[in-house]
Design a protein around this motif. Structure first.
Motif, PDB file in Angstrom:
ATOM      1  N   LYS A  75     -17.620   6.930 -31.144  1.00  0.00           N
ATOM      2  CA  LYS A  75     -18.286   8.287 -31.472  1.00  0.00           C
ATOM      3  C   LYS A  75     -17.029   9.272 -31.568  1.00  0.00           C
ATOM      4  O   LYS A  75     -17.130  10.406 -32.347  1.00  0.00           O
ATOM      5  N   ASN A  76     -15.953   9.183 -30.885  1.00  0.00           N
ATOM      6  CA  ASN A  76     -14.922  10.018 -30.988  1.00  0.00           C
ATOM      7  C   ASN A  76     -13.624   9.863 -31.641  1.00  0.00           C
ATOM      8  O   ASN A  76     -12.899  10.945 -31.841  1.00  0.00           O
ATOM      9  N   VAL A  77     -13.315   8.762 -32.204  1.00  0.00           N
ATOM     10  CA  VAL A  77     -12.239   8.602 -33.152  1.00  0.00           C
ATOM     11  C   VAL A  77     -12.578   9.197 -34.667  1.00  0.00           C
ATOM     12  O   VAL A  77     -13.723   9.542 -34.513  1.00  0.00           O
ATOM     13  N   GLY A  78     -11.579   9.364 -35.355  1.00  0.00           N
ATOM     14  CA  GLY A  78     -11.539   9.982 -36.525  1.00  0.00           C
ATOM     15  C   GLY A  78     -12.641   9.179 -37.633  1.00  0.00           C
ATOM     16  O   GLY A  78     -13.551   9.879 -38.255  1.00  0.00           O
ATOM     17  N   LEU A  79     -12.553   7.910 -37.430  1.00  0.00           N
ATOM     18  CA  LEU A  79     -13.548   7.161 -38.197  1.00  0.00           C
ATOM     19  C   LEU A  79     -14.241   5.997 -37.228  1.00  0.00           C
ATOM     20  O   LEU A  79     -13.275   4.983 -36.873  1.00  0.00           O
ATOM     21  N   GLY A  80     -15.380   5.856 -36.938  1.00  0.00           N
ATOM     22  CA  GLY A  80     -16.163   4.926 -36.144  1.00  0.00           C
ATOM     23  C   GLY A  80     -16.749   3.923 -36.754  1.00  0.00           C
ATOM     24  O   GLY A  80     -17.670   4.443 -37.528  1.00  0.00           O
ATOM     25  N   VAL A  81     -16.470   2.769 -36.822  1.00  0.00           N
ATOM     26  CA  VAL A  81     -17.291   1.684 -37.879  1.00  0.00           C
ATOM     27  C   VAL A  81     -17.967   0.649 -36.685  1.00  0.00           C
ATOM     28  O   VAL A  81     -17.293   0.015 -35.994  1.00  0.00           O
ATOM     29  N   ALA A  82     -19.371   0.682 -37.078  1.00  0.00           N
ATOM     30  CA  ALA A  82     -20.127  -0.391 -36.499  1.00  0.00           C
ATOM     31  C   ALA A  82     -20.228  -1.659 -37.244  1.00  0.00           C
ATOM     32  O   ALA A  82     -20.226  -1.505 -38.413  1.00  0.00           O
ATOM     33  N   MET A  83     -20.164  -2.873 -36.650  1.00  0.00           N
ATOM     34  CA  MET A  83     -20.380  -3.976 -37.205  1.00  0.00           C
ATOM     35  C   MET A  83     -21.808  -4.263 -37.496  1.00  0.00           C
ATOM     36  O   MET A  83     -22.789  -3.545 -37.099  1.00  0.00           O
ATOM     37  N   GLY A  84     -21.944  -5.060 -38.557  1.00  0.00           N
ATOM     38  CA  GLY A  84     -23.435  -5.183 -38.954  1.00  0.00           C
ATOM     39  C   GLY A  84     -24.279  -5.904 -37.910  1.00  0.00           C
ATOM     40  O   GLY A  84     -25.496  -5.749 -37.876  1.00  0.00           O
ATOM     41  N   ASN A  85     -23.695  -6.563 -36.928  1.00  0.00           N
ATOM     42  CA  ASN A  85     -24.272  -7.037 -35.898  1.00  0.00           C
ATOM     43  C   ASN A  85     -24.393  -6.087 -34.568  1.00  0.00           C
ATOM     44  O   ASN A  85     -24.770  -6.627 -33.415  1.00  0.00           O
ATOM     45  N   ALA A  86     -24.084  -4.634 -34.514  1.00  0.00           N
ATOM     46  CA  ALA A  86     -24.056  -4.008 -33.718  1.00  0.00           C
ATOM     47  C   ALA A  86     -25.352  -3.594 -32.984  1.00  0.00           C
ATOM     48  O   ALA A  86     -26.148  -3.803 -33.686  1.00  0.00           O
ATOM     49  N   ILE A  87     -25.486  -3.158 -31.622  1.00  0.00           N
ATOM     50  CA  ILE A  87     -26.495  -2.666 -31.059  1.00  0.00           C
ATOM     51  C   ILE A  87     -27.146  -1.438 -31.745  1.00  0.00           C
ATOM     52  O   ILE A  87     -26.318  -0.481 -32.284  1.00  0.00           O
ATOM     53  N   PRO A  88     -28.160  -0.985 -31.861  1.00  0.00           N
ATOM     54  CA  PRO A  88     -28.831   0.140 -32.584  1.00  0.00           C
ATOM     55  C   PRO A  88     -28.299   1.545 -31.810  1.00  0.00           C
ATOM     56  O   PRO A  88     -27.752   2.465 -32.890  1.00  0.00           O
ATOM     57  N   LYS A  89     -27.975   1.624 -30.705  1.00  0.00           N
ATOM     58  CA  LYS A  89     -27.372   2.831 -29.991  1.00  0.00           C
ATOM     59  C   LYS A  89     -26.009   3.013 -30.635  1.00  0.00           C
ATOM     60  O   LYS A  89     -25.797   4.043 -30.675  1.00  0.00           O
ATOM     61  N   LEU A  90     -25.157   1.994 -30.931  1.00  0.00           N
ATOM     62  CA  LEU A  90     -23.795   2.203 -31.594  1.00  0.00           C
ATOM     63  C   LEU A  90     -23.980   2.470 -32.990  1.00  0.00           C
ATOM     64  O   LEU A  90     -23.228   3.478 -33.336  1.00  0.00           O
ATOM     65  N   ILE A  91     -25.035   2.168 -33.617  1.00  0.00           N
ATOM     66  CA  ILE A  91     -25.079   2.388 -35.130  1.00  0.00           C
ATOM     67  C   ILE A  91     -25.561   3.839 -35.311  1.00  0.00           C
ATOM     68  O   ILE A  91     -25.328   4.677 -36.027  1.00  0.00           O
ATOM     69  N   GLU A  92     -26.258   4.382 -34.241  1.00  0.00           N
ATOM     70  CA  GLU A  92     -26.659   5.934 -34.320  1.00  0.00           C
ATOM     71  C   GLU A  92     -25.619   6.770 -34.174  1.00  0.00           C
ATOM     72  O   GLU A  92     -25.779   7.874 -34.555  1.00  0.00           O
ATOM     73  N   VAL A  93     -24.401   6.363 -33.605  1.00  0.00           N
ATOM     74  CA  VAL A  93     -23.464   7.303 -33.391  1.00  0.00           C
ATOM     75  C   VAL A  93     -21.866   7.136 -34.239  1.00  0.00           C
ATOM     76  O   VAL A  93     -21.144   7.802 -34.391  1.00  0.00           O
ATOM     77  N   CYS A  94     -22.001   6.071 -34.913  1.00  0.00           N
ATOM     78  CA  CYS A  94     -20.773   5.716 -35.659  1.00  0.00           C
ATOM     79  C   CYS A  94     -21.033   6.509 -37.039  1.00  0.00           C
ATOM     80  O   CYS A  94     -21.949   6.989 -37.671  1.00  0.00           O
ATOM     81  N   HIS A  95     -19.709   6.426 -37.853  1.00  0.00           N
ATOM     82  CA  HIS A  95     -19.621   6.936 -39.175  1.00  0.00           C
ATOM     83  C   HIS A  95     -20.232   6.007 -40.118  1.00  0.00           C
ATOM     84  O   HIS A  95     -20.602   6.452 -41.265  1.00  0.00           O
ATOM     85  N   PHE A  96     -19.792   4.738 -40.048  1.00  0.00           N
ATOM     86  CA  PHE A  96     -20.130   3.715 -41.148  1.00  0.00           C
ATOM     87  C   PHE A  96     -20.448   2.408 -40.477  1.00  0.00           C
ATOM     88  O   PHE A  96     -20.091   2.264 -39.218  1.00  0.00           O
ATOM     89  N   VAL A  97     -21.282   1.615 -41.386  1.00  0.00           N
ATOM     90  CA  VAL A  97     -21.522   0.147 -40.836  1.00  0.00           C
ATOM     91  C   VAL A  97     -20.957  -0.811 -41.700  1.00  0.00           C
ATOM     92  O   VAL A  97     -21.193  -0.439 -43.043  1.00  0.00           O
ATOM     93  N   THR A  98     -20.237  -1.704 -41.481  1.00  0.00           N
ATOM     94  CA  THR A  98     -20.044  -2.594 -42.157  1.00  0.00           C
ATOM     95  C   THR A  98     -20.784  -4.013 -42.101  1.00  0.00           C
ATOM     96  O   THR A  98     -21.675  -4.049 -41.635  1.00  0.00           O
ATOM     97  N   THR A  99     -20.374  -5.195 -42.858  1.00  0.00           N
ATOM     98  CA  THR A  99     -20.896  -6.232 -42.609  1.00  0.00           C
ATOM     99  C   THR A  99     -20.582  -6.872 -41.155  1.00  0.00           C
ATOM    100  O   THR A  99     -19.983  -6.326 -40.272  1.00  0.00           O
ATOM    101  N   THR A 100     -21.114  -8.044 -40.764  1.00  0.00           N
ATOM    102  CA  THR A 100     -21.245  -8.670 -39.456  1.00  0.00           C
ATOM    103  C   THR A 100     -19.775  -9.294 -39.149  1.00  0.00           C
ATOM    104  O   THR A 100     -19.061  -9.455 -39.873  1.00  0.00           O
ATOM    105  N   ASN A 101     -19.425  -9.513 -37.895  1.00  0.00           N
ATOM    106  CA  ASN A 101     -18.364 -10.318 -37.471  1.00  0.00           C
ATOM    107  C   ASN A 101     -18.405 -11.645 -38.117  1.00  0.00           C
ATOM    108  O   ASN A 101     -17.199 -12.022 -38.411  1.00  0.00           O
ATOM    109  N   GLU A 102     -19.328 -12.324 -38.638  1.00  0.00           N
ATOM    110  CA  GLU A 102     -19.399 -13.815 -39.112  1.00  0.00           C
ATOM    111  C   GLU A 102     -19.126 -13.480 -40.649  1.00  0.00           C
ATOM    112  O   GLU A 102     -18.721 -14.351 -41.276  1.00  0.00           O
ATOM    113  N   GLU A 103     -19.364 -12.167 -41.117  1.00  0.00           N
ATOM    114  CA  GLU A 103     -19.045 -12.142 -42.709  1.00  0.00           C
ATOM    115  C   GLU A 103     -17.720 -11.290 -42.807  1.00  0.00           C
ATOM    116  O   GLU A 103     -17.472 -10.528 -43.836  1.00  0.00           O
TER     117      GLU A 103
END
Length: 265
Positions: free
Chosen positions: A216-244
């Motif tokens: 939430k607080n860095v310049g660019l916060g990226v959630a993995m595609g497998n991230a929990i919903p609460k993290l996706i709510e506060v991130c700047h972008f979502v990428t693919t999963t850790n397996e991908e």
């Protein structure tokens, strides 16, 4: 390549795949970033002894943020440079609240994990670097984090009883407890100051509850595609999963390929 000066990486569910490995393209992408002067920082819930191999594998020289920010370790000098330990009365209070219902209670020091209670029908030592049941930390070993594994209703009750006095990270089968306000973000600010890098010049990748403040607080916060919903709510972008190889995909596409990345809602 990025225009950022630091990249911060959670381990499990982010940098590591399900087998606990750094995948090849991700490793190569990070090495290219380092060649261009970007600082790579590991920030994990793991203790120091379970983080060292990945720090070495990537050839990092930056401090490691471990135990959800409760300890910062300088591998090159073999020294703890910052820590926030639970006091004896806090440890007793937490253990009293969780021990009756928890199937497994772990006390974490900077370098070791201790089983204070284990009623699981398996030998945890076969799956996790841990001291044998009955071993206890020495008087000079500081307890930095406590983990308690319990079922849903009891976990919720424990959180309600503890959350006003301690920092809680919740997972599907356990809770992790540190001193109030101790998070990865708390210690990341300390590390960035040491490196003379601002938070606005920093990217962070994560997937779990203990990554929320950091993402939430860095310049660019990226959630993995497998991230929990609460993290996706506060991130700047979502990428693919850790397996991908989500970290590689994000860095390689330089934040612009809408087929792989989308702005978090």
């Amino acid at each position: 390549m990025t225009n950022f000066k630091a990249i911060v990486l959670d381990l499990d569910g982010t940098l590591l795949n399900g087998d606990g490995k750094i995948l090849a393209k991700t490793k190569l992408a990070l090495q290219k970033e380092m060649e261009n002067g970007t600082k790579i920082i590991l920030a994990t819930g793991r203790p120091v002894n379970m983080t060292l191999e990945f720090h070495k594998e990537l050839g990092l020289e930056t401090p490691m943020i471990c135990l959800n920010g409760a300890v910062v370790f300088d591998r090159l000098n073999g020294k703890v440079i910052s820590y926030e330990a639970l006091k004896k009365q806090e440890i007793a209070h937490i253990y009293k609240l969780v021990s009756n219902e928890a199937k497994l209670v772990l006390f974490h020091t900077a370098h070791a994990n201790f089983q204070m209670k284990n009623e699981l029908e398996l030998n945890v030592e076969d799956y996790y670097p841990i001291e044998p049941l009955g071993s206890v930390p020495s008087e000079d070993e500081q307890i930095l984090k406590i983990s308690a594994y319990m079922h849903d209703r009891k976990r919720y009750e424990a959180i309600m009883a503890l959350e006003d006095d301690y920092q809680i990270a919740e997972w599907p089968d356990n809770i992790e407890i540190t001193k109030m306000y101790i998070t990865k973000w708390h210690s990341l600010q300390f590390v960035l100051e040491q490196l003379n890098i601002s938070s606005s010049e920093t990217i962070a990748f994560g997937d779990g509850a203990n990554d929320i403040a950091m993402i939430k607080n860095v310049g660019l916060g990226v959630a993995m595609g497998n991230a929990i919903p609460k993290l996706i709510e506060v991130c700047h972008f979502v990428t693919t999963t850790n397996e991908e190889e989500g970290i590689y995909q994000f860095l390689n596409k330089n934040l612009i390929d809408s087929k792989l990345l989308h702005k978090a809602k």
